[in-house]
Design a protein around this motif. Structure first.
Motif, PDB file in Angstrom:
ATOM      1  N   GLN A  21       0.827  -1.202   0.000  1.00  0.00           N
ATOM      2  CA  GLN A  21       0.000   0.000   0.000  1.00  0.00           C
ATOM      3  C   GLN A  21       0.861   1.251   0.000  1.00  0.00           C
ATOM      4  O   GLN A  21       2.047   1.192   0.325  1.00  0.00           O
ATOM      5  CB  GLN A  21      -0.932  -0.010   1.203  1.00  0.00           C
ATOM      6  CG  GLN A  21      -0.219  -0.027   2.541  1.00  0.00           C
ATOM      7  CD  GLN A  21      -1.164  -0.267   3.698  1.00  0.00           C
ATOM      8  OE1 GLN A  21      -2.373  -0.221   3.559  1.00  0.00           O
ATOM      9  NE2 GLN A  21      -0.611  -0.527   4.868  1.00  0.00           N
ATOM     10  N   PRO A  22       0.253   2.385  -0.365  1.00  0.00           N
ATOM     11  CA  PRO A  22       1.022   3.628  -0.345  1.00  0.00           C
ATOM     12  C   PRO A  22       1.600   3.895   1.044  1.00  0.00           C
ATOM     13  O   PRO A  22       0.942   3.636   2.060  1.00  0.00           O
ATOM     14  CB  PRO A  22      -0.015   4.689  -0.715  1.00  0.00           C
ATOM     15  CG  PRO A  22      -1.047   3.943  -1.503  1.00  0.00           C
ATOM     16  CD  PRO A  22      -1.113   2.588  -0.852  1.00  0.00           C
ATOM     17  N   ALA A  23       2.833   4.391   1.079  1.00  0.00           N
ATOM     18  CA  ALA A  23       3.470   4.710   2.357  1.00  0.00           C
ATOM     19  C   ALA A  23       2.658   5.778   3.089  1.00  0.00           C
ATOM     20  O   ALA A  23       2.494   5.723   4.303  1.00  0.00           O
ATOM     21  CB  ALA A  23       4.901   5.179   2.132  1.00  0.00           C
ATOM     22  N   TYR A  24       2.143   6.742   2.344  1.00  0.00           N
ATOM     23  CA  TYR A  24       1.286   7.767   2.942  1.00  0.00           C
ATOM     24  C   TYR A  24      -0.147   7.421   2.550  1.00  0.00           C
ATOM     25  O   TYR A  24      -0.534   7.558   1.401  1.00  0.00           O
ATOM     26  CB  TYR A  24       1.663   9.163   2.436  1.00  0.00           C
ATOM     27  CG  TYR A  24       0.793  10.239   3.029  1.00  0.00           C
ATOM     28  CD1 TYR A  24       0.965  10.648   4.346  1.00  0.00           C
ATOM     29  CD2 TYR A  24      -0.223  10.815   2.287  1.00  0.00           C
ATOM     30  CE1 TYR A  24       0.155  11.611   4.906  1.00  0.00           C
ATOM     31  CE2 TYR A  24      -1.046  11.786   2.837  1.00  0.00           C
ATOM     32  CZ  TYR A  24      -0.852  12.178   4.152  1.00  0.00           C
ATOM     33  OH  TYR A  24      -1.674  13.134   4.705  1.00  0.00           O
ATOM     34  N   ARG A  25      -0.922   6.910   3.486  1.00  0.00           N
ATOM     35  CA  ARG A  25      -2.259   6.426   3.155  1.00  0.00           C
ATOM     36  C   ARG A  25      -3.384   7.119   3.908  1.00  0.00           C
ATOM     37  O   ARG A  25      -4.531   6.693   3.828  1.00  0.00           O
ATOM     38  CB  ARG A  25      -2.339   4.925   3.329  1.00  0.00           C
ATOM     39  CG  ARG A  25      -1.958   4.419   4.676  1.00  0.00           C
ATOM     40  CD  ARG A  25      -1.792   2.897   4.667  1.00  0.00           C
ATOM     41  NE  ARG A  25      -1.206   2.414   5.886  1.00  0.00           N
ATOM     42  CZ  ARG A  25       0.087   2.389   6.149  1.00  0.00           C
ATOM     43  NH1 ARG A  25       0.945   2.820   5.268  1.00  0.00           N
ATOM     44  NH2 ARG A  25       0.529   1.941   7.291  1.00  0.00           N
ATOM     45  N   ALA A  26      -3.075   8.185   4.616  1.00  0.00           N
ATOM     46  CA  ALA A  26      -4.117   8.917   5.339  1.00  0.00           C
ATOM     47  C   ALA A  26      -5.208   9.356   4.365  1.00  0.00           C
ATOM     48  O   ALA A  26      -4.933   9.943   3.325  1.00  0.00           O
ATOM     49  CB  ALA A  26      -3.520  10.123   6.047  1.00  0.00           C
ATOM     50  N   GLY A  27      -6.426   9.008   4.675  1.00  0.00           N
ATOM     51  CA  GLY A  27      -7.557   9.399   3.849  1.00  0.00           C
ATOM     52  C   GLY A  27      -7.834   8.498   2.659  1.00  0.00           C
ATOM     53  O   GLY A  27      -8.824   8.684   1.962  1.00  0.00           O
ATOM     54  N   LEU A  28      -6.967   7.514   2.405  1.00  0.00           N
ATOM     55  CA  LEU A  28      -7.197   6.610   1.275  1.00  0.00           C
ATOM     56  C   LEU A  28      -8.218   5.540   1.651  1.00  0.00           C
ATOM     57  O   LEU A  28      -8.299   5.127   2.810  1.00  0.00           O
ATOM     58  CB  LEU A  28      -5.892   5.925   0.860  1.00  0.00           C
ATOM     59  CG  LEU A  28      -4.817   6.813   0.256  1.00  0.00           C
ATOM     60  CD1 LEU A  28      -3.575   5.990  -0.060  1.00  0.00           C
ATOM     61  CD2 LEU A  28      -5.335   7.498  -1.002  1.00  0.00           C
ATOM     62  N   PRO A  29      -8.995   5.061   0.678  1.00  0.00           N
ATOM     63  CA  PRO A  29      -9.921   3.967   0.968  1.00  0.00           C
ATOM     64  C   PRO A  29      -9.165   2.768   1.547  1.00  0.00           C
ATOM     65  O   PRO A  29      -8.123   2.373   1.021  1.00  0.00           O
ATOM     66  CB  PRO A  29     -10.515   3.625  -0.400  1.00  0.00           C
ATOM     67  CG  PRO A  29     -10.348   4.869  -1.212  1.00  0.00           C
ATOM     68  CD  PRO A  29      -9.069   5.487  -0.719  1.00  0.00           C
ATOM     69  N   THR A  30      -9.688   2.221   2.631  1.00  0.00           N
ATOM     70  CA  THR A  30      -9.038   1.104   3.315  1.00  0.00           C
ATOM     71  C   THR A  30     -10.067   0.020   3.600  1.00  0.00           C
ATOM     72  O   THR A  30     -11.134   0.303   4.149  1.00  0.00           O
ATOM     73  CB  THR A  30      -8.396   1.585   4.630  1.00  0.00           C
ATOM     74  OG1 THR A  30      -7.447   2.615   4.313  1.00  0.00           O
ATOM     75  CG2 THR A  30      -7.696   0.462   5.360  1.00  0.00           C
ATOM     76  N   THR A  31      -9.748  -1.211   3.214  1.00  0.00           N
ATOM     77  CA  THR A  31     -10.638  -2.343   3.442  1.00  0.00           C
ATOM     78  C   THR A  31      -9.857  -3.438   4.146  1.00  0.00           C
ATOM     79  O   THR A  31      -8.759  -3.790   3.714  1.00  0.00           O
ATOM     80  CB  THR A  31     -11.203  -2.863   2.103  1.00  0.00           C
ATOM     81  OG1 THR A  31     -11.773  -1.761   1.389  1.00  0.00           O
ATOM     82  CG2 THR A  31     -12.264  -3.923   2.319  1.00  0.00           C
ATOM     83  N   PHE A  32     -10.416  -3.959   5.212  1.00  0.00           N
ATOM     84  CA  PHE A  32      -9.757  -4.994   6.018  1.00  0.00           C
ATOM     85  C   PHE A  32      -8.329  -4.574   6.382  1.00  0.00           C
ATOM     86  O   PHE A  32      -7.404  -5.381   6.375  1.00  0.00           O
ATOM     87  CB  PHE A  32      -9.762  -6.349   5.304  1.00  0.00           C
ATOM     88  CG  PHE A  32     -11.142  -6.906   5.078  1.00  0.00           C
ATOM     89  CD1 PHE A  32     -11.918  -7.323   6.151  1.00  0.00           C
ATOM     90  CD2 PHE A  32     -11.673  -6.996   3.802  1.00  0.00           C
ATOM     91  CE1 PHE A  32     -13.197  -7.829   5.946  1.00  0.00           C
ATOM     92  CE2 PHE A  32     -12.948  -7.501   3.595  1.00  0.00           C
ATOM     93  CZ  PHE A  32     -13.710  -7.922   4.664  1.00  0.00           C
ATOM     94  N   GLY A  33      -8.136  -3.288   6.671  1.00  0.00           N
ATOM     95  CA  GLY A  33      -6.843  -2.779   7.106  1.00  0.00           C
ATOM     96  C   GLY A  33      -5.832  -2.531   6.007  1.00  0.00           C
ATOM     97  O   GLY A  33      -4.702  -2.156   6.284  1.00  0.00           O
TER      98      GLY A  33
END
Length: 153
Positions: A21-33
């Motif tokens: 996953q992107p290193a910076y993922r704040a605000g990105l869609p997240t499913t099952f972590g």
């Protein structure tokens, strides 16, 4: 098995599973972590924790309860924004797709949340290798990463 991690992305391992996953993922869609591409191996859980199989209704949904929506898990009024459809529906598209030099069983489902947010989980399953790649919300980097997969031998 090896593969190229997209630039700016990281690999996080969870036992025999992983998330790229992107290193910076704040605000990105997240499913099952996972805000990117989930990689599962070994005995793989599918719909409601049953063993994963290609063309499995809701095969992407490895849970027995309502999971948070990939975006805005809490609505403005403070209520829970859960995944409300697509958790037990058959795939809307199935077939074979390349993963490295091999062919994987491909499935795509549609799903939605209380808020109306819609998304299309996708899975590439290699049953002999016992590997499953899941892209829950669609990433431009997925195709390139799957193309880069190399298997031992």
């Amino acid at each position: 098995m090896t593969f190229e991690i997209p630039p700016g992305w990281t690999l996080t391992k969870y036992g025999s599973d992983a998330c790229v996953q992107p290193a910076y993922r704040a605000g990105l869609p997240t499913t099952f972590g996972c805000a990117g591409i989930a990689i599962k191996s070994g005995s793989i859980a599918g719909n409601e924790l049953r063993l994963y199989e290609a063309r499995q209704p809701g095969g992407w949904y490895a849970a027995t309860d309502v999971q948070p929506c990939p975006v805005r898990p809490t609505l403005a009024d403070g209520s829970f924004n859960g995944i409300t459809s697509g958790t037990s529906s058959p795939p809307v598209e199935s077939g074979l797709r390349p993963v490295g030099s091999r062919k994987a069983a491909y499935d795509r489902w549609t799903a939605a949340c209380t808020s109306g947010y819609r998304f299309s989980p996708q899975a590439w399953h290699l049953p002999v290798s016992r590997v499953l790649f899941l892209d829950y919300t669609g990433h431009a980097e997925t195709a390139r990463m799957l193309e880069s997969v190399r298997f031992p031998g």
